[in-house]
Design a protein around this motif. Structure first.
Motif: not given
Lengths: 871, 112
Positions: A692-713
């Motif tokens: 009931r108190l989940h307000y934020e997501a945390g995502l661990k990314i590989s750090g490669l292809n950051v723009p593409e990753t952000l687009e996916t998100i």
């Protein structure tokens, strides 16, 4: 109604210039006219008229006869001419003084404007009588302070405490979703206020009847700025917007608040407030749940303060239950204190500590003093050049007083020019400071306090800098002066100069030590192990707590190869997102209670953020998605709070939380990580799965292809929450937010200390140039007798270097005390090591050698024949 | 005769003091002057005129009559001296004498 009285300041100005025998009747007549004006037309006009009359009374026949004014006009002109000539003749020294004074005056003007700005916050009608109810909550470890109070507080005060005056209660939301014309926006700072809001805090209402609007459900007032954003130029009245799931009619307009801690864009009526705005908690009628409720009141008189606070205590007894009866207490915080007091402040409100203002003003004063010292030093050193002029004037009948006048006038001319330049410099600086510190300072030449302040500054500085040298010259004996018996060698004042120069060094060293320590503390914070992995983590808010939606989001995200882990929770490890509550545990068969921070997490939280497990296990997926059973993971601080040393021993122990009396076993212990900024110690923390108190997501990314990753998100969010706008943050940026204030202070510190050092260098440079000029003969003779260049440099600079060392006697202890105090604001801090002090000494020595060295070197290699030929 | 001549505004002030008798001080003189002449004047103008008249010896003054309205401060109350009366009379006579010499026909006949 009070009878208006004419402005006392203006009356004093009148008595300052007006002849004693006239003042009585003029004051009387003016007062009479003032009262007549005040009764027949309005008071403002009467005041203006009064001021105008005083100005008109400034007539020759009314003026006091000043004894000093007997200096004839011709002599005055002569003084000005000689002053200008002398300034031009000693161009280098004049320029040094000019630059020094300009910088010094600019820093004082700047500090003046900055401080005036901070003190102009929260100016409401009768602001001295306005108070905010604050909560002091005691737990075992410490006192907790908060400006949030239970929602029923305002009504209770209004109904049960007599003499509390006007009371308003409101809910403050940092962000709400607003839909208008099918366009979705987030609107910051939404207030849900009851009908007395505007009677306590008189924000300017542009249209609508605020009392009626705030009484009717589904109505709101909008600020003119927000109205422009939502509706453009169109009239906002009567328009319907959708706030969360409510339809809200805009029924009034307020002008956008400026310079207040209580910023808002929308004021919705209090009856509109429902649990959908309070995270689905039933807090609106609860005394035991404190979320984002505020209560302000305007006392009829400050005499009631104590009696009202006493009655607040009775409210605690009446409404609170259990331990809260003893641990909670409410006090009144003065409105004028809010902008300066960090204790009760929410993280979103930027307060300014009075310490900072004190530092700002004292540092700027120090810079000013350094500049004045330069002026005194150079002018007393050069007094011998003016000795002959003073002698001639004396022979022709000038009295010492007149000579002082003349030389003070000279310093006034220089100060005036510097002051004008300083105003210009300040005007140039302000925009930078504003963008940098996010403030809105303006330099206003029509502002009374500014004008009076700068006039006072002008008078003080020109007297401070000019009086002593002028006095010294005025004391010359005419005959000796004409015989050229005064040279800088025989002159008094060398002792004073030494003292002043060491004083400059004291200031410079304190500033250097300060800068060094602030710098290393901030580096320390940035590099400190926070107890979790902060690299390549993105956080983003969740817009629902629906488990199917969350599961869908997670699975979409994890399909991408560069997204390693996804976790949902209340917030990142270091963030302001946690809940305060308490937990009970059995300690040696006694039931004990401790205050904790509560973080809601899920099974992937540990891996996402790289928390380190000390004992037991993390919440597993089998416990999380389905089970109703509670399991807890605690941190080391909580372990200590329970009085248990070995983490293994705590596994399996049952604890009960203060919220909803949830109970269950502890299944794991994690290594401490920083729950709040490093200003605070790590509190005992309990983590559990509580969707009931989940307000934020945390995502661990590989750090490669950051723009593409952000687009996916982004597309993942889009597919699950088509109605929302994604706002993601990189963890590093988030962490930087905590220390941004410290960083800014560091930069300011840097600028100020380098300015002061620069001015001090200028002074040294001038002083050494002059000393060398005076000692040319000595240098020549020494060279003839075979002195080496190095030896001559040594002779010229040893004294100054000794002064640098002597200054440390005062500067080191002072700097130590001051910096110790600053560091106390951090729970985790660097030690003050001797290294900083030695480094500061070396830097000042180096700077001294730098500013003295070139001149000394040039003097030492000069051919002695060129000096001695003329003798 | 330098010093005894009366300027036009000075004369107005003197007349006002005459009208007011025992209650002639800055504000009241200002009121009278404004009332009869119909033009605005500032207090400081009145003040300097009264003081000039006193220097010329046409007025004498004493302090007195504090009221609450004035914040408890006393007034400077002016009185016309005999020299003042004399010069007022002279001014008046001078005018009437000169009036007498304006040809009646010319004046009452309108356009020349």
């Amino acid at each position: 109604m009070d009878t208006p009285t004419p402005s006392r300041i203006l009356t004093r100005i009148l008595s300052w210039f007006c002849r004693e025998d006239r003042i009585e009747e003029i004051e009387g007549d003016l007062a009479e006219l003032f009262f007549e004006r005040a009764t027949t037309s309005n008071i403002k006009k009467a005041h203006m008229f009064y001021a105008w009359n005083i100005l008109k009374a400034f007539q020759w026949s009314n003026l006091k006869k000043f004894t000093q004014m007997k200096t004839s006009k011709g002599l005055l002109i002569n003084y000005i001419i000689t002053s200008v000539r002398s300034l031009r003749r000693n161009r280098v020294y004049a320029l040094i003084n000019y630059f020094g004074l300009t910088l010094g005056l600019s820093s004082v003007l700047f500090a003046f404007i900055a401080i005036q700005y901070e003190y102009s916050f929260d100016r409401f009608a009768e602001s001295d009588n306005i108070y905010r109810v604050v909560l002091h909550k005691q737990d075992q470890a410490k006192m907790n302070y908060s400006s949030n109070v239970p929602y029923p507080m305002a009504t209770a005060i209004r109904n049960e405490i007599q003499g509390a005056g006007k009371v308003t209660g409101f809910h403050y939301s940092e962000m709400e979703k607003v839909k208008y014309d099918n366009e979705l926006r987030y609107v910051n700072n939404v207030v849900f206020a009851d009908s007395e809001f505007f009677e306590v805090l008189n924000f300017e209402v542009l249209s609508g009847n605020p009392k009626r609007i705030l009484n009717s459900p589904g109505q709101a007032l909008i600020t003119d700025e927000m109205s422009m954003v939502l509706f453009g130029e169109a009239d906002p009245i009567g328009r319907i917007i959708k706030l969360a799931d409510e339809n809200i009619e805009i029924a009034g307009v307020v002008s956008s608040p400026t310079q207040t801690h209580l910023d808002f864009n929308l004021i919705v009526s209090y009856p509109t407030l429902s649990s959908q705005f309070t995270a689905d908690f039933d807090a609106i009628n609860s005394w035991s749940m404190v979320l984002s409720g505020y209560c302000y009141l305007k006392l009829p008189s400050n005499d009631n303060l104590q009696s009202v606070e006493k009655r607040l205590y009775q409210l605690v007894q009446k409404y609170h239950e259990g331990t809260e009866k003893e641990n909670n207490n409410y006090y009144l915080q003065a409105l004028n204190d809010i902008h300066f007091n960090k204790r009760y402040a929410d993280p979103r409100i930027s307060t300014v500590s009075k310490d900072y203002l004190l530092i700002l003003s004292s540092v700027s004063l120090f810079i000013m003093i350094i500049a004045c010292i330069n002026f005194i030093n150079l002018n007393t050193a050069m007094a011998s050049r003016r000795a002959r002029e003073a002698g001639v004037r004396k022979v022709l009948g000038a009295r010492p007083g007149q000579l002082i006048n003349q030389f003070v006038l000279e310093s006034m001319i220089l100060t005036l020019v510097s002051l004008l330049s300083a105003m210009f410099v300040t005007w140039l600086i302000l925009p930078f400071y504003n963008t940098f510190m996010n403030k809105e300072l303006v330099i206003s030449f029509s502002d009374h306090t500014f004008l009076i302040g700068s006039t006072a500054l002008f008078v003080i500085v020109s007297l401070l800098a000019g009086w002593y040298p002028a006095f010294m010259i005025s004391q010359f004996k005419a005959i000796r002066a004409l015989k050229s018996e005064y040279s800088s060698v025989t002159l008094k004042g060398a002792g004073l100069r030494k003292f002043l120069v060491s004083f400059q060094f004291v200031i410079s060293q304190i500033m250097i030590i300060g800068t060094l320590i602030v710098f290393s503390q901030i580096e320390f914070i940035r590099n400190k192990d926070l107890g979790f992995d902060q690299d390549a983590i993105i956080t983003a808010p969740l817009f629902s707590r629906d488990s199917t939606e969350l599961r869908k989001l997670k699975s979409i995200l994890l399909q991408h190869k560069d997204i390693k882990h996804v976790s949902f929770g209340l917030g990142a490890p270091t963030s302001n997102n946690d809940l305060g509550t308490s937990f009970t545990f059995t300690n040696k068969e006694n039931l004990e209670e401790a205050n904790i921070r509560l973080k809601t997490v899920d099974n992937d939280y540990m891996e996402t953020y790289g928390l380190r497990l000390l004992a037991g296990q993390w919440l597993t997926s089998s416990t999380t998605w389905q089970s109703k059973k509670n399991e807890f993971v605690i941190n080391e601080s909580a372990l200590n709070a329970m009085g248990i040393e070995n983490p293994i021993d705590v596994i399996g122990q049952n604890i009960e939380l203060g919220i909803n009396h949830m109970s269950g076993p502890i299944i794991g212990v994690v290594q401490n990580f920083h729950v709040r900024s490093l200003h605070e110690e790590i509190p005992p923390t309990v983590m559990l799965y509580f969707p009931r108190l989940h307000y934020e997501a945390g995502l661990k990314i590989s750090g490669l292809n950051v723009p593409e990753t952000l687009e996916t998100i982004e597309s993942a969010w889009q597919s699950v929450y088509p109605d929302e706008i994604l706002q993601y943050t990189f963890m590093d940026d988030l962490l930087d937010q905590f220390y941004i204030q410290d960083k800014k202070i560091l930069l300011l510190f840097n600028i100020f200390s380098w300015t002061s050092i620069f001015i001090a260098c200028l002074g040294l440079f001038g002083l050494i140039a002059f000393t060398i000029h005076q000692k040319m003969l000595e240098i020549g003779i020494r060279k003839v007798f075979g002195a080496k260049s190095l030896h001559i440099i040594w002779i010229l600079s040893t004294r100054l270097l000794l002064l640098v060392c002597a200054a440390t006697i005062i500067s080191f202890p002072l700097a130590f005390v001051a910096m110790n105090r600053w560091l106390e604001g951090f729970a985790y801090r660097v030690d003050i090591s001797p290294f900083y002090f030695i480094l500061a000494l070396l830097i000042t020595l180096l700077i001294t050698v730098g500013s003295v060295g070139y001149r000394a070197f040039k003097a030492s290699i000069i051919n002695p024949i060129r000096i001695l030929r003329n003798e | 005769m330098k010093g005894t001549s009366l300027g036009e505004f000075e004369e107005l002030c003197l007349l006002a003091v005459g009208i007011l008798q025992e209650d002639a001080y800055g504000v009241s003189v200002k009121e009278q002057v404004e009332k009869y002449s119909g033009r605005k004047s500032t207090l400081s103008t009145i003040h300097s005129t009264l003081i000039r008249l006193e220097k010329k010896g046409f007025l004498e003054s004493r302090m007195g009559g504090a009221t609450e309205l004035r914040g408890g401060r006393t007034k400077r109350i002016f009185r016309i001296t005999s020299l003042g009366k004399k010069s007022m009379n002279e001014a008046r006579e001078l005018r009437s004498r000169m009036w007498d010499h304006i040809p009646k026909i010319l004046w009452e006949g309108g356009a020349v």
